[in-house]
Design a protein around this motif. Structure first.
Motif, PDB file in Angstrom:
ATOM      1  N   GLY B 352      -9.040   2.319  -1.284  1.00  0.00           N
ATOM      2  CA  GLY B 352      -7.874   1.942  -0.504  1.00  0.00           C
ATOM      3  C   GLY B 352      -6.982   3.113  -0.143  1.00  0.00           C
ATOM      4  N   ASN B 353      -7.365   4.306  -0.548  1.00  0.00           N
ATOM      5  CA  ASN B 353      -6.592   5.467  -0.121  1.00  0.00           C
ATOM      6  C   ASN B 353      -6.725   5.574   1.394  1.00  0.00           C
ATOM      7  OD1 ASN B 353      -7.142   8.672   0.606  1.00  0.00           O
ATOM      8  ND2 ASN B 353      -5.274   8.271  -0.544  1.00  0.00           N
ATOM      9  N   GLN B 354      -5.616   5.822   2.084  1.00  0.00           N
ATOM     10  CA  GLN B 354      -5.665   5.798   3.542  1.00  0.00           C
ATOM     11  C   GLN B 354      -4.844   6.929   4.165  1.00  0.00           C
ATOM     12  OE1 GLN B 354      -3.654   2.251   4.868  1.00  0.00           O
ATOM     13  NE2 GLN B 354      -2.087   2.436   3.302  1.00  0.00           N
ATOM     14  N   ASP B 355      -5.161   7.196   5.392  1.00  0.00           N
ATOM     15  CA  ASP B 355      -4.363   8.158   6.146  1.00  0.00           C
ATOM     16  C   ASP B 355      -3.173   7.387   6.711  1.00  0.00           C
ATOM     17  OD1 ASP B 355      -3.289  10.032   7.721  1.00  0.00           O
ATOM     18  OD2 ASP B 355      -5.014  10.248   9.088  1.00  0.00           O
ATOM     19  N   LEU B 356      -1.986   7.753   6.272  1.00  0.00           N
ATOM     20  CA  LEU B 356      -0.811   6.997   6.702  1.00  0.00           C
ATOM     21  C   LEU B 356      -0.351   7.387   8.113  1.00  0.00           C
ATOM     22  CD1 LEU B 356       1.168   6.972   3.355  1.00  0.00           C
ATOM     23  CD2 LEU B 356       0.248   4.976   4.517  1.00  0.00           C
ATOM     24  N   MET B 475       3.324  -7.481  -2.685  1.00  0.00           N
ATOM     25  CA  MET B 475       2.366  -7.232  -3.767  1.00  0.00           C
ATOM     26  C   MET B 475       1.836  -8.563  -4.303  1.00  0.00           C
ATOM     27  SD  MET B 475       3.722  -4.091  -6.037  1.00  0.00           S
ATOM     28  CE  MET B 475       4.696  -2.752  -5.387  1.00  0.00           C
ATOM     29  N   ALA B 476       2.741  -9.515  -4.465  1.00  0.00           N
ATOM     30  CA  ALA B 476       2.322 -10.833  -4.966  1.00  0.00           C
ATOM     31  C   ALA B 476       1.312 -11.452  -4.012  1.00  0.00           C
ATOM     32  CB  ALA B 476       3.536 -11.732  -5.126  1.00  0.00           C
ATOM     33  N   GLU B 477       1.562 -11.295  -2.707  1.00  0.00           N
ATOM     34  CA  GLU B 477       0.631 -11.808  -1.698  1.00  0.00           C
ATOM     35  C   GLU B 477      -0.732 -11.160  -1.865  1.00  0.00           C
ATOM     36  OE1 GLU B 477       0.886 -14.154   0.667  1.00  0.00           O
ATOM     37  OE2 GLU B 477       2.824 -14.648  -0.252  1.00  0.00           O
ATOM     38  N   ALA B 478      -0.724  -9.835  -1.988  1.00  0.00           N
ATOM     39  CA  ALA B 478      -1.984  -9.094  -2.093  1.00  0.00           C
ATOM     40  C   ALA B 478      -2.747  -9.507  -3.350  1.00  0.00           C
ATOM     41  CB  ALA B 478      -1.715  -7.593  -2.118  1.00  0.00           C
ATOM     42  N   ASP B 479      -2.019  -9.845  -4.413  1.00  0.00           N
ATOM     43  CA  ASP B 479      -2.673 -10.271  -5.650  1.00  0.00           C
ATOM     44  C   ASP B 479      -3.313 -11.651  -5.517  1.00  0.00           C
ATOM     45  OD1 ASP B 479      -2.205  -8.027  -7.061  1.00  0.00           O
ATOM     46  OD2 ASP B 479      -0.393  -8.742  -8.055  1.00  0.00           O
ATOM     47  N   VAL B 488      -7.100  -5.038  -1.730  1.00  0.00           N
ATOM     48  CA  VAL B 488      -6.903  -3.611  -1.469  1.00  0.00           C
ATOM     49  C   VAL B 488      -6.215  -3.414  -0.131  1.00  0.00           C
ATOM     50  CG1 VAL B 488      -8.141  -1.479  -0.916  1.00  0.00           C
ATOM     51  CG2 VAL B 488      -8.763  -2.784  -2.952  1.00  0.00           C
ATOM     52  N   LYS B 489      -6.633  -4.217   0.852  1.00  0.00           N
ATOM     53  CA  LYS B 489      -6.011  -4.146   2.178  1.00  0.00           C
ATOM     54  C   LYS B 489      -4.536  -4.501   2.102  1.00  0.00           C
ATOM     55  CE  LYS B 489      -9.374  -4.724   5.785  1.00  0.00           C
ATOM     56  NZ  LYS B 489     -10.386  -5.791   5.827  1.00  0.00           N
ATOM     57  N   GLY B 490      -4.262  -5.570   1.329  1.00  0.00           N
ATOM     58  CA  GLY B 490      -2.866  -5.984   1.145  1.00  0.00           C
ATOM     59  C   GLY B 490      -2.033  -4.847   0.579  1.00  0.00           C
ATOM     60  N   TYR B 491      -2.597  -4.148  -0.385  1.00  0.00           N
ATOM     61  CA  TYR B 491      -1.860  -3.043  -0.987  1.00  0.00           C
ATOM     62  C   TYR B 491      -1.734  -1.851  -0.040  1.00  0.00           C
ATOM     63  CZ  TYR B 491      -0.939  -5.048  -5.526  1.00  0.00           C
ATOM     64  OH  TYR B 491      -0.414  -5.814  -6.525  1.00  0.00           O
ATOM     65  N   GLN B 492      -2.693  -1.747   0.886  1.00  0.00           N
ATOM     66  CA  GLN B 492      -2.555  -0.693   1.906  1.00  0.00           C
ATOM     67  C   GLN B 492      -1.338  -0.965   2.771  1.00  0.00           C
ATOM     68  OE1 GLN B 492      -6.529  -0.702   3.686  1.00  0.00           O
ATOM     69  NE2 GLN B 492      -6.886   1.322   2.783  1.00  0.00           N
ATOM     70  N   GLU B 493      -1.118  -2.268   3.042  1.00  0.00           N
ATOM     71  CA  GLU B 493       0.078  -2.638   3.813  1.00  0.00           C
ATOM     72  C   GLU B 493       1.341  -2.291   3.023  1.00  0.00           C
ATOM     73  OE1 GLU B 493       0.174  -3.617   6.998  1.00  0.00           O
ATOM     74  OE2 GLU B 493      -1.992  -3.189   6.850  1.00  0.00           O
ATOM     75  N   VAL B 494       1.270  -2.585   1.701  1.00  0.00           N
ATOM     76  CA  VAL B 494       2.402  -2.255   0.841  1.00  0.00           C
ATOM     77  C   VAL B 494       2.695  -0.750   0.928  1.00  0.00           C
ATOM     78  CG1 VAL B 494       3.277  -2.219  -1.513  1.00  0.00           C
ATOM     79  CG2 VAL B 494       1.868  -4.123  -0.757  1.00  0.00           C
ATOM     80  N   GLU B 495       1.620   0.031   0.915  1.00  0.00           N
ATOM     81  CA  GLU B 495       1.802   1.478   0.940  1.00  0.00           C
ATOM     82  C   GLU B 495       2.509   1.920   2.222  1.00  0.00           C
ATOM     83  OE1 GLU B 495      -1.800   3.743   0.594  1.00  0.00           O
ATOM     84  OE2 GLU B 495      -0.730   5.591   0.121  1.00  0.00           O
ATOM     85  N   LYS B 496       2.146   1.296   3.332  1.00  0.00           N
ATOM     86  CA  LYS B 496       2.814   1.640   4.601  1.00  0.00           C
ATOM     87  C   LYS B 496       4.297   1.326   4.528  1.00  0.00           C
ATOM     88  CE  LYS B 496      -1.268   1.078   7.441  1.00  0.00           C
ATOM     89  NZ  LYS B 496      -2.068  -0.022   8.002  1.00  0.00           N
TER      90      LYS B 496
END
Lengths: 309, 539
Positions: B352-356, B475-479, B488-496
């Motif tokens: 899930g590491n991504q280019d922001l 985060m709760a949604e992603a869980d 993992v995608k959900g957490y990528q959104e969190v990261e953004k």
């Protein structure tokens, strides 16, 4: 003499209690909780910390912790380490013999070579060999022990390949040779200089002239008349030096990876293992106390005019 | 005549001293004859110091103890260099709804004492670990499992000694029911804490911690405190990571410098990390033996949101401060290329590491100054960076401060704490003056580990006390996702979203700079920066 010794031994008790309490209080005052530090950066459960602290009695006030510690000590119990759960007596039992060995060796080296060099130079002050000794000891005094340590390591281990760079077995005599020399070299310089100066001064003393005039053999003049008087300051220095060598071993033990007291106390301090630090430190305090008693008694042997009632 | 007497006394003392030292020497020499460095043939030695605590899997999370634990115990699964799951003791770990997980074990596995490794060995061990009475440091790792609150209440005695979520189906199967969905739960199982225990453990856990019996690639041989721990290869081991050498010696060194000297001279095989003094020359000294590899860990500057400085700050200012740090130059010069500049909140080794797609992590003094001014500046125009001065952080903190001061005009001062314990205490008690140096190593290679554990408002490691209801909700949604990919995608959104809020300023990813001598080969690094000792071969 006997009463004097007894009095001195009794005096040690308050000094011992006072110094251990000081160290104990200092460890207590240090920021940083040893139980918390065990957990590191990562997440943890605070309830576990509380439970552990309570079990170890770390939630008690300082005086109560100290009383508990002293009571344990009187029963021969040095306490237990917080992290490892090992009895502290075991840790001390492992580290002390190593350092004692290292210290004794360094001490013997200091005494024999230091006094020897001092005599050689002191008998002929202002000569070439005297100047040479002064120069050499000046270098030793001004060189920090870690510089000397790394220098010796580089020279003997990497260039000449005579030894392994670090001590493989902390109990082996051969392995401890180099660290002991490094450890002893600073004191050696002081001892040599003290002996040299004290002898050079006493050479001009009246009793020396008398001894020469009496036609005594040179061996007796130097060995008995000159040496006994000149050694008083040297013995004073050597007495306090035993304790210094033990504590000063921290740097040397680090360089040569000797698992002695220095290593143990450093780690204990770092991990806030208060009881371990106090245990080791109080033993060193005892060494200091006994060494200074020994020095005072030796004065009487060297100079019969000094008497103790 | 007194003189003669005293001379005798002194001579006597010296003889005693020499005798005391010489007798130690005698025994040392005898041992020396067997093997020069005391290492059995075919064994590999590495500088892993004395573990802080007795060796119980759930009570160890520092790296020294973990090394030994990982050689002695094998969990259900492990990860390869890319962070993908490799099954070790488990045949499979499956779920259909992310809530109930079924674990099938490989049959025929045995503990080192011959006892079979069964589903019961796992369930009993986990129940014991999670029980608050046993005070296991890593007990919270079991908190996802249903019934955890019964064995580990916040206060008071546990109500039960078994978690209702763990059920043994047969000898090689058990199920785990969680209280909530955790789509990445199987990744957590790779952590050393989830190891099984043999029956003998429960007789005397204390004694076990001194002489552990595991199910791993190595068997425990001996532990000479403060000197070394020795483990021998387990010939009956059936996992994919079977030992390629005859055993390991974990040797304690007082300093990294001493350990390095021993690697160069051939008395030690592997060093985990070369000290700063030897870094400039270690590649030359060790040649092919030099190890330089990135791993999943990150260093950040964490603002303390309870301070006057950061309380009501516009996130733009933190973005500006981030752009004021010249990561390229600092990692290259001050840190001797031991770090790689960060480009996101997660290291590249995790899922899930991504280019922001942002320039927030790129040095740009002009824009930095502009953002700081637009955001209303830093209150008091001054920030502090708290760090522990025993960890080699002083140099880069100074450099970062210099960089910030030059670019933005904001005064920046390093706030040194004498050691890690003091540093942690200030963080725990909310006494950080404005920012602290944060660091995080992956426990499992998924982005969640870097986002939820650090920036969820309820996370233990969120010492900056960052709180954001919207982010918690995301985060709760992603869980709640049904599959790992979705989560993992959900957490990528969190990261953004994190990028907009800047709960921390990522600085750089860690790299391991270790090395090995000519005697060994095939020294590899795993995702969390540990050397993989099972694969090391002796020449």
């Amino acid at each position: 003499m006997g009463r004097y010794v007894a009095r001195r031994l009794l005096q040690m008790i308050p000094v011992f209690i006072g110094s251990t309490f000081l160290i104990f209080a200092m460890m207590y005052a240090l920021p940083g909780d040893p139980v918390r530090a065990l957990m590191g950066d990562q997440a943890f459960d605070p309830a576990i910390l509380e439970a552990k602290r309570h079990e170890l009695g770390l939630d008690l006030p300082l005086w109560q912790q100290y009383v508990n510690y002293l009571t344990g000590l009187l029963q021969g119990d040095f306490g237990t380490e917080i992290g490892s759960g090992r009895p502290i007596s075991e840790i001390i039992g492992q580290a002390f013999p190593v350092t004692v060995r290292l210290t004794l060796f360094a001490f013997a080296f200091t005494v024999i070579v230091g006094i020897g060099l001092g005599i050689v130079a002191g008998l002929k002050p202002e000569s070439v060999r005297d100047r040479g000794l002064l120069g050499l000891t000046l270098v030793l005094i001004s060189m920090p022990s870690f510089v000397l340590g790394y220098l010796m390591q580089y020279l003997f281990a990497f260039q000449l390949g005579l030894i392994t760079p670090t001590v493989q077995d902390s109990e082996s005599f051969g392995d401890l040779f180099l660290p002991a020399i490094v450890l002893g070299s600073l004191s050696l310089a002081y001892v040599a200089r003290l002996t040299r100066t004290s002898m050079a001064e006493n050479l001009r003393a009246d009793y020396m002239r008398t001894a020469v005039a009496k036609g005594l053999p040179r061996r007796r003049i130097v060995g008995v008349h000159l040496m006994r008087n000149s050694l008083v300051p040297v013995v004073t220095f050597l007495g306090t030096d035993i304790g210094n060598l033990m504590t000063g071993a921290i740097v040397t033990e680090g360089i040569f990876n000797v698992q002695g007291v220095g290593d143990a106390i450093y780690e204990a301090l770092f991990r806030r293992e208060g009881a371990t630090v106090v245990g080791i430190a109080s033993l060193i305090v005892l060494v200091y106390l006994l060494a200074s008693l020994l020095v005072d008694l030796l004065y009487a042997v060297l100079d019969p005019r000094i008497r103790y009632a | 005549m007194r003189g003669a007497k005293s001379a005798k006394w002194v001579a006597g003392a010296i003889v005693v001293a020499m005798a005391a030292t010489a007798c130690g020497g005698g025994s040392g020499d005898d041992e020396g004859k067997k093997s020069p460095s005391g290492k059995p043939e075919g064994y590999v030695s590495i500088d892993v110091g004395e573990p802080q605590k007795p060796l119980i899997p759930a009570d160890t999370n520092e790296s020294l103890g973990s090394y030994v634990i990982q050689s002695l115990f094998t969990q259900l699964l492990d990860f390869d260099a890319k962070g993908e799951i490799v099954y070790t003791n488990a045949e499979s770990v499956t779920t259909t709804d992310s809530k109930t997980w079924t674990v099938k074990l490989k049959s025929g596995w045995k503990f080192h004492n011959g006892e079979a490794v069964t589903a019961q060995s796992y369930v009993d061990a986990w129940n014991w670990y999670a029980n608050i009475k046993n005070q296991q440091q890593n007990s919270f790792w079991f908190s996802d499992i249903a019934g955890y609150a019964d064995v580990h209440p916040e206060k008071g005695e546990p109500k039960a000694d078994k978690m209702s979520g763990l059920k043994v189906v047969d000898d090689t199967t058990f199920t785990i029911t969680l209280t909530e969905k955790v789509p990445y739960f199987n990744y957590k199982l790779g952590y050393a804490t989830f190891a099984p225990l043999p029956k003998v453990f429960y007789d005397d856990p204390k004694a076990f911690g001194k002489k552990p019996i595991g199910n791993g690639p190595y068997k425990f041989e001996k532990w000479t405190h403060k000197k070394l721990i020795q483990v021998a290869a387990n010939p009956d081991y059936q996992g994919p990571n079977k030992a390629q050498n005859k055993g390991i010696q974990f040797k304690n060194y007082a300093t990294v410098e001493a350990a390095y000297q021993d690697v160069v001279s051939g008395n030690l095989d592997i060093i985990r990390q070369v000290g700063p003094t030897d870094l400039p020359k270690y590649k030359q000294d060790l040649g092919e033996g030099a190890i330089e590899q990135p791993y999943a860990a990150i260093q950040t500057l964490v603002p303390a949101f309870y301070t006057a400085t950061f309380k009501d700050m516009d996130p733009k200012v933190r973005q500006g401060l981030s752009m004021a740090i010249d990561r390229e130059t600092i990692t290259k010069t001050v840190l001797n290329s031991t770090r790689t500049p960060a480009t996101s909140f997660t290291p590249p080794q995790v899922k899930g590491n991504q280019d922001l797609g942002t320039d927030v992590f790129t040095y740009n003094p002009a824009k930095a100054k502009q953002l700081v001014t637009e955001g209303g500046g830093v209150p008091g125009n001054k920030i502090f960076i708290q760090y522990n001065s025993d960890g080699g952080h002083k140099e880069w903190v100074t450099a970062v401060c210099e960089s910030i001061r030059k670019a933005t005009g904001v005064d920046c001062i390093g706030d040194a704490k004498p050691d890690f314990a003091t540093d942690l205490e200030a963080r725990d008690n909310d006494q950080v003056k404005s920012m602290y140096r944060g660091g995080w190593v992956a426990d499992y290679p998924v982005n969640v580990n870097f986002i939820k554990e650090l920036y969820h408002s309820g996370a233990e490691a969120n010492n900056g006390r960052f709180k954001d209801a919207a982010i918690d909700k995301m985060m709760a949604e992603a869980d709640k996702a049904n599959s790992l990919e979705e989560s993992v995608k959900g957490y990528q959104e969190v990261e953004k979203k994190l990028l907009e809020k800047m709960p921390a300023i990522p600085l750089w990813y860690y790299r391991i700079n270790g090395g090995h001598g000519k005697g060994v080969d095939n020294v590899e690094v795993d995702f969390h920066g540990d050397l993989e000792l099972t694969g090391v071969t002796v020449k």
